[in-house]
Design a protein around this motif. Structure first.
Motif, PDB file in Angstrom:
ATOM      1  N   UNK A   1      -0.029   2.889   5.303  1.00 30.63           N
ATOM      2  CA  UNK A   1       0.935   1.934   5.762  1.00 30.63           C
ATOM      3  C   UNK A   1       1.493   1.864   7.042  1.00 30.63           C
TER       4      UNK A   1
ATOM      5  N   UNK B   1      -0.925   7.356   1.550  1.00 33.53           N
ATOM      6  CA  UNK B   1      -0.413   6.284   1.537  1.00 33.53           C
ATOM      7  C   UNK B   1       0.586   6.186   2.720  1.00 33.53           C
TER       8      UNK B   1
ATOM      9  N   UNK C   1      -1.929  11.182  -3.011  1.00 30.59           N
ATOM     10  CA  UNK C   1      -1.191  10.007  -2.517  1.00 30.59           C
ATOM     11  C   UNK C   1      -0.538   9.823  -1.392  1.00 30.59           C
TER      12      UNK C   1
ATOM     13  N   UNK D   1       2.245   1.901  -3.738  1.00 29.60           N
ATOM     14  CA  UNK D   1       1.196   2.223  -4.790  1.00 29.60           C
ATOM     15  C   UNK D   1       1.092   3.706  -4.619  1.00 29.60           C
ATOM     16  N   UNK D   2       0.844   4.287  -3.286  1.00 37.95           N
ATOM     17  CA  UNK D   2       0.421   5.593  -3.253  1.00 37.95           C
ATOM     18  C   UNK D   2       1.851   6.343  -3.127  1.00 37.95           C
ATOM     19  N   UNK D   3       2.920   5.918  -2.370  1.00 36.12           N
ATOM     20  CA  UNK D   3       4.083   6.418  -2.166  1.00 36.12           C
ATOM     21  C   UNK D   3       4.962   6.983  -3.240  1.00 36.12           C
TER      22      UNK D   3
ATOM     23  N   UNK E   1       0.193  16.076  -3.144  1.00 34.88           N
ATOM     24  CA  UNK E   1      -0.470  15.352  -3.617  1.00 34.88           C
ATOM     25  C   UNK E   1      -1.305  14.262  -2.615  1.00 34.88           C
TER      26      UNK E   1
ATOM     27  N   UNK F   1       3.768   7.159  -6.373  1.00 33.68           N
ATOM     28  CA  UNK F   1       3.033   8.331  -7.059  1.00 33.68           C
ATOM     29  C   UNK F   1       3.421   9.601  -6.263  1.00 33.68           C
ATOM     30  N   UNK F   2       3.452   9.800  -5.041  1.00 35.14           N
ATOM     31  CA  UNK F   2       3.730  10.968  -4.295  1.00 35.14           C
ATOM     32  C   UNK F   2       5.200  11.542  -4.718  1.00 35.14           C
TER      33      UNK F   2
ATOM     34  N   UNK G   1       1.120  -1.179   0.009  1.00 36.42           N
ATOM     35  CA  UNK G   1       0.007  -0.123   0.231  1.00 36.42           C
ATOM     36  C   UNK G   1       0.802   1.134   0.015  1.00 36.42           C
ATOM     37  N   UNK G   2       1.982   1.190   0.800  1.00 33.45           N
ATOM     38  CA  UNK G   2       2.750   2.327   0.760  1.00 33.45           C
ATOM     39  C   UNK G   2       3.450   2.333  -0.576  1.00 33.45           C
TER      40      UNK G   2
END
Lengths: 316, 368
Positions: free
Chosen positions: B331, B327, B324, A105-107, B322, A109-110, A102-103
């Motif tokens: 986590x 996330x 995102x 997938x979003x991390x 952003x 992109x960030x 999960x970290x």
């Protein structure tokens, strides 16, 4: 249909298979290490993704080998993080693995948006480098088979060669050194090595770190050779397919190689097919690697269940 | 032993769990603040958007409630399989396939009749249940790891929906990657007119009640929890673990399919689009873990997490950070709640107060 068959039996197709197999093989070896140590590493996907982005960003500022090493370290660091939470804080390894995914997938992109100044899709604006290919011009001089060998083996990434040797290296460590024995013992029946005075948790820690390092290399290969540059979600399930390959490979490095080749073959097929099979929609072609993974997993599990039990897998 | 003795006990557990979740949330928010501080030109504005914006207007409250309904459903689906200690992660695939089947019903002639909503929901649940059954059966019959097979099925379902929408369901020759809007009879009615506050939240709460009843008031639920707690004991007690396992995954699949129907028939969409779940289906893992797989706790966790999620989305629109970024918070919350961590320095403080030396286990034991 005929021209698809012709395409599949061409050397260029086999070349593509080797290219698509490389990241899968590296990730599978990583998964193998942690699986033998008794921890199913579901975070291969996330580790690859984070390492891919790390390698791309570092390669803008440093030579390619530093970038590859940074990917390796990013993966190893995540492995150490998983070990910290799993071994020290007693969290379930699968939940920890999914936290990493999960970290990732979003991390990523960030971090990508931060590094590119707002682009959340690709790193196309970053002048990232590629891993140099190894050319072997002397192969062509061999009579008869020379040109075929040249087309097959020349021009692959440095990491492809590394992955090939790593299969042997992992086999050697696992079956010819005490550390490999420790690792296999810890995964099989932790009480016994513990009684023999082997530092069980330390072995597990290093197996997770090694697992992460291999996944990191897989990410670097993906973003610095197979594709040059980072795209969001670029791993596209390869980490999970590698996890399937670990289970399919009978927990042996050579098995891992064969399983990775199988999935690499179907991934390459999905790349080649749109040019030859017009009646099949692109989305259906893209499902091929996933469908094959499920089917292969079911068939193989059935066989291995009848033969013997895979200990870590039946437990979860 | 007796009910009266277990009451305060249960309350204590509840308080300890709540405390853990809040501590984890506070630590994760602190980290989020540090990240915003490091990346934003106007960190205070970005952070206050994150924590206050969902309440800023009726519209954002509606968005929040809508998310809560969906997060509750995915959290319930994950709780069901996690209670049986199966790591089937196929909710996303079930959502897509359920959404597809609900769409097929809604766009057929049935869609314009009063039966559109119930029939679409039933179709979605059947599709989801079938999709949940596959990894369960593959594990029970062949011993195939449900983790890998369920994840593969997710990718397959997403690609199938992409194909169906692009090639068959979208209005022809428009190049759109979504269907036309469903007839009004097939879209959930709004409970408060003009907002997204629709039937979805009612469905979610009813599902919570049903799943709670099934888990804690039926023989099936008792067996399921036994299989999850101690498979060997369950085996000795003569429980057919395989049947329980498959039925748990199938039931969770039905909930996943239901969520698919709630997605496409809710007022937020009212149509089928590609990639419609926005990764929400997977976030049920977080909801289930924080709720400790207790169905009754799931809506509350969804309420809190949905708030944070909505805040992050709005922060993505209204500031330079952003969305995102969230996330990292996700986590960290999973890591902290799943582990038996102790607060840094807790033992030290306990020693300062003169309690640590008497019984060092209290310092560590207090958190679990």
């Amino acid at each position: 249909m005929i021209d698809l068959l012709l395409a599949v039996f061409s050397t260029t197709f086999l070349f593509t298979v080797i290219r698509t197999t490389t990241p899968l093989l590296l990730a599978t070896l990583g998964g193998l290490l942690s699986d033998l140590g008794g921890a199913l590493n579901v975070a291969l996907e996330g580790m690859m993704l984070i390492a891919a982005l790390t390698a791309v960003i570092v390669s803008v500022y440093a030579p390619w080998y530093v970038a590859v090493l940074s990917g390796l370290f990013a993966g190893a660091l995540l492995g150490a993080l998983m070990a910290l939470f799993h071994l020290r804080f007693k969290a379930d390894i699968i939940l920890v693995g999914f936290a990493v995914n999960i970290l990732a997938v979003g991390g990523t992109v960030f971090a990508l948006a931060m590094a590119t100044g707002g682009d959340k899709g690709t790193s196309i604006n970053l002048p990232s480098k590629a891993i140099p290919a190894i050319h072997l011009p002397f192969l062509e001089a061999i009579p008869l088979v020379g040109p075929v060998l040249f087309q097959l083996f020349s021009g692959h990434s440095t990491l492809t060669w590394f992955a090939g040797f790593a299969v042997f290296g992992v086999w050697y460590v696992l079956y010819r050194t005490p550390y490999g024995l420790w690792l296999r013992g810890v995964g099989e029946y932790p009480t016994a090595p513990e009684a023999a005075g082997i530092p069980v948790n330390k072995v597990r820690l290093w197996s997770l770190i090694g697992s992460g390092a291999f996944a990191g290399l897989a990410g670097a290969q993906l973003a610095m050779f197979n594709y040059v540059g980072f795209t969001r979600d670029m791993t596209a399930g390869r980490g999970f397919i590698a996890l399937g390959a670990v289970l399919l490979g009978a927990r042996h490095p050579v098995g891992a190689l064969l399983a990775a080749l199988l999935f690499g073959f179907f991934e390459a097929l999905a790349i080649v097919m749109p040019n030859h099979v017009r009646w099949m929609p692109g989305e259906m072609i893209q499902t091929i690697p996933f469908v094959v993974t499920v089917i292969a997993l079911i068939l193989f599990s059935y066989r291995s269940r009848r033969a013997s039990q895979l200990k870590t897998l039946t437990r979860i | 032993m007796t009910a009266s003795a277990s009451r305060p006990d249960r309350f204590k557990v509840f308080r300890a769990e709540l405390g853990r979740a809040l501590v984890a949330l506070a630590m994760a928010l602190a980290v989020a603040f540090l990240i915003i501080l490091g990346t934003s030109a106007d960190p205070w504005q970005a952070f206050s958007t994150l924590v206050t914006s969902p309440l800023s207007s009726n519209r954002t409250i509606g968005l929040w409630v809508d998310d809560v309904a969906k997060l509750t459903l995915t959290g319930i689906a994950f709780s069901l399989v996690f209670q049986a200690r199966q790591f089937a992660l196929g909710v996303q695939g079930q959502v897509y396939l359920g959404g597809l089947c609900a769409t097929l019903v809604a766009m057929s002639p049935i869609g314009t009749t009063f039966a559109a909503i119930p029939l679409a929901i039933i179709a979605a649940m059947i599709a989801g249940a079938a999709y949940g059954f596959i990894p369960g059966y593959a594990k029970a019959r062949f011993g195939a790891s449900e983790i890998v097979s369920s994840l593969m099925l997710n990718y397959i379902a997403i690609l199938v929906v992409n194909y169906m929408v692009r090639a068959h369901l979208a209005p022809p020759n428009t190049g759109q990657l979504m269907t036309a809007r469903f007839p009004e009879t097939a879209v959930f009615p709004a409970i408060i007119p003009g907002t997204r506050f629709d039937l979805g939240i009612v469905i979610a709460l009813v599902t919570v009640a049903i799943v709670w009843f099934a888990l804690y008031r039926t023989a099936w639920g008792l067996k399921l929890r036994l299989v999850g707690h101690n498979p060997r004991f369950a085996e000795y007690a003569g429980i057919k673990a395989n049947f329980i396992m498959v039925s748990a995954m199938t039931a969770a699949g039905a909930v996943g399919g239901l969520l698919g129907a709630v997605f496409v028939q809710g007022r937020a969409f009212g149509q089928l689009a590609i990639d419609f779940d926005g990764n929400l289906a997977f976030e049920g893992i977080l909801v289930a873990i924080v709720a400790r797989n207790r169905p009754l706790a799931v809506p509350f966790v969804a309420l809190a997490y949905g708030y944070l999620r909505q805040g992050a989305q709005l922060m993505g629109f209204r500031s330079d950070v952003p969305s995102e970024m969230i996330a990292v918070v996700q986590a960290l919350v999973i890591l902290l709640v799943a582990s038996s961590f102790t607060l840094p320095g807790r033992r030290f403080i306990a020693r300062l107060l003169g309690r640590g030396e008497a019984d060092p286990s209290t310092a560590a034991g207090g958190s679990r």
